[in-house]
Design an enzyme around this catalytic site. Structure first.
Site, PDB file in Angstrom:
ATOM      1  N   SER A   1       0.809  -1.215   0.000  1.00 45.19           N
ATOM      2  CA  SER A   1       0.000   0.000   0.000  1.00 45.19           C
ATOM      3  C   SER A   1       0.849   1.276   0.000  1.00 45.19           C
ATOM      4  CB  SER A   1      -0.958  -0.045   1.201  1.00 45.19           C
ATOM      5  OG  SER A   1      -1.920   0.955   1.128  1.00 45.19           O
TER       6      SER A   1
ATOM      7  N   LYS B   1      -0.690  -4.226  -3.222  1.00 43.00           N
ATOM      8  CA  LYS B   1      -1.989  -3.619  -2.891  1.00 43.00           C
ATOM      9  C   LYS B   1      -2.018  -2.221  -3.486  1.00 43.00           C
ATOM     10  CE  LYS B   1      -5.079  -2.080   0.758  1.00 43.00           C
ATOM     11  NZ  LYS B   1      -5.197  -0.717   0.218  1.00 43.00           N
TER      12      LYS B   1
ATOM     13  N   ASP C   1      10.418   5.275 -10.080  1.00 36.82           N
ATOM     14  CA  ASP C   1      10.068   5.867 -11.378  1.00 36.82           C
ATOM     15  C   ASP C   1      10.749   7.213 -11.602  1.00 36.82           C
ATOM     16  OD1 ASP C   1       8.547   3.671 -11.821  1.00 36.82           O
ATOM     17  OD2 ASP C   1       6.624   4.698 -11.993  1.00 36.82           O
TER      18      ASP C   1
END
Length: 423
Positions: free
Chosen positions: A286, A311, A297
């Site tokens: 999460s 999740k 990224d």
């Protein structure tokens, strides 16, 4: 008379032009409601034990929400209070984060330093029973309610450890679970280990407060998100923003394409921009995955460890009029590159499985062991052993992933200088 005829034809025209699909949908909905009413009436009249309509309707709401996904649920007033305590204050329990995986109650992560952690529960363990009651078919919220309880009272769990052949009964004494979520240790001069256990309302402030004394000589940072089950979305964004000065952190997208929400980093005086490694594993879920995904990224940090939990859904708490609430999945979140990690997870840049480092069987002879060896002229500088130094040495001696992360973060400035261009 003419007016009556005109009205009749207008009504007839409206009936004739109602879309066939809408009529079919209305009929289907009516039949479903009629069936529900029939079942409700049959249970009230014939079930072996008397049940009130209120009890049955609450059960129906629970069933309806649990049929959606593992994270949507009905929350009664008592459970809602416990959730609020979990995120903003102390609560009494064993210190464990759980979730549903393959329809089985699974340990996502024990919270470090808690009774569950000390009892040896680990990410991936399956909870088969709580105080003798099977967890088969038990909702996530019901399981949480049964595991929590008054401080000092025991709870018995039937646990199937990962790769174990037989389940094991473990009795754990409940305690007050601390709300501190951040731990900082200086592994070597200038190289900081920052551990986040989960994301509560105070996490980002804790980081900024605890790292102050290291800022002036900060050379590199290891962010440990292993076995971090997540928590508050806004804290995941704020923590990411501490290590980013610009760019997208995460965006959420519901079923309506116009509901996309983007969260971006801002340049701040408190930004930490030194070389950085992030440790992740199957217990990183999460909010942890939001932070790890953003830093990966944005090419801000190197991820080391194992694939994360996966999740990638966003839940919101919607209060109801009687003091209860529903937790409803309303969106999926996406990393800056547009990847959804739902049910997939984040792949580390360097996949390094955790392996306990064995103690050396034989002592390796070094210069300092030789008789009449010459002392180092800077002996006092090297021999200053503090409590923090001892803790760092102990951590590094038991954790291969952390040991590799430290070596990598130390070499990052050198790696950036290397020229790989070919003629």
């Amino acid at each position: 008379m003419l007016n009556h005829i005109t009205t009749f034809f207008i009504i007839l025209g409206l009936l004739l032009f109602v879309p066939h699909d809408s009529l079919a949908k209305s009929t289907d909905d009516y039949q479903a409601l009629k069936q529900f009413s029939q079942v409700l009436s049959i249970i009230e009249q014939h079930y072996v034990k008397p049940k009130t309509e209120k009890e049955l309707l609450k059960g129906a709401i629970k069933g309806m929400l649990s049929s959606l996904d593992p994270h949507s649920a009905y929350i009664d007033p008592e459970e809602l209070k416990a959730m609020q305590e979990d995120f903003s204050g102390k609560f009494s329990g064993i210190g464990i984060q759980i979730g549903m995986k393959n329809k089985r109650l699974t340990v996502i992560s024990p919270i470090e330093g808690t009774p569950a952690y000390k009892a040896g529960l680990k990410a991936g363990d399956i909870i088969l029973a709580i105080d003798g009651e099977s967890t088969q078919g038990m909702t996530l919220m019901d399981a949480v309610k049964k595991i929590r309880g008054p401080k000092g009272k025991p709870v018995e769990l039937l646990i199937l450890h990962k790769d174990a052949e037989k389940p094991q009964k473990i009795t754990i004494i409940r305690d007050t679970i601390p709300i501190h979520t951040v731990k900082i240790v200086e592994l070597e001069p200038g190289y900081i280990y920052l551990r986040i256990t989960d994301f509560k309302a105070t996490t980002s402030k804790e980081i900024l407060k605890n790292i102050k004394k290291y800022r002036k000589h900060l050379k590199g940072l290891i962010l440990d998100l292993r076995n971090n089950p997540g928590g508050l979305l806004d804290q995941a964004i704020k923590v990411s923003d501490i290590f980013l000065s610009k760019g997208l952190i995460v965006y959420t997208q519901g079923r309506d394409k116009t509901t996309r929400s983007e969260y971006k980093a801002k340049k701040q005086k408190t930004d930490i921009l030194c070389p950085m490694v992030v440790l992740v594993n199957a217990g990183s879920a999460s909010a942890s995955e939001i932070v790890a995904g953003a830093l990966k990224d944005q090419k801000r940090a190197l991820l080391i460890g194992e694939k994360t939990f996966g999740k990638g859904s966003v839940q919101t708490i919607i209060p109801l009029s009687d003091g209860s609430a529903i937790k409803l999945t309303i969106a999926l979140y996406y990393t800056p590159s547009g990847r959804s990690i739902q049910a997939y997870g984040i792949e580390p840049d360097l996949e390094i499985p955790f392996q306990p480092i064995p103690k050396e069987k034989e002592h390796v002879l070094r210069e300092k062991d030789l008789s009449k060896h010459l002392d180092n002229p800077e002996k006092n500088k090297h021999s200053k052993i503090t409590k923090e130094t001892k803790e760092a040495q102990k951590m590094l001696s038991k954790d291969n992933q952390l040991k590799i992360a430290l070596e990598v973060v130390k070499k990052m400035p050198l790696l950036k200088k290397l020229n790989y261009a070919s003629e």
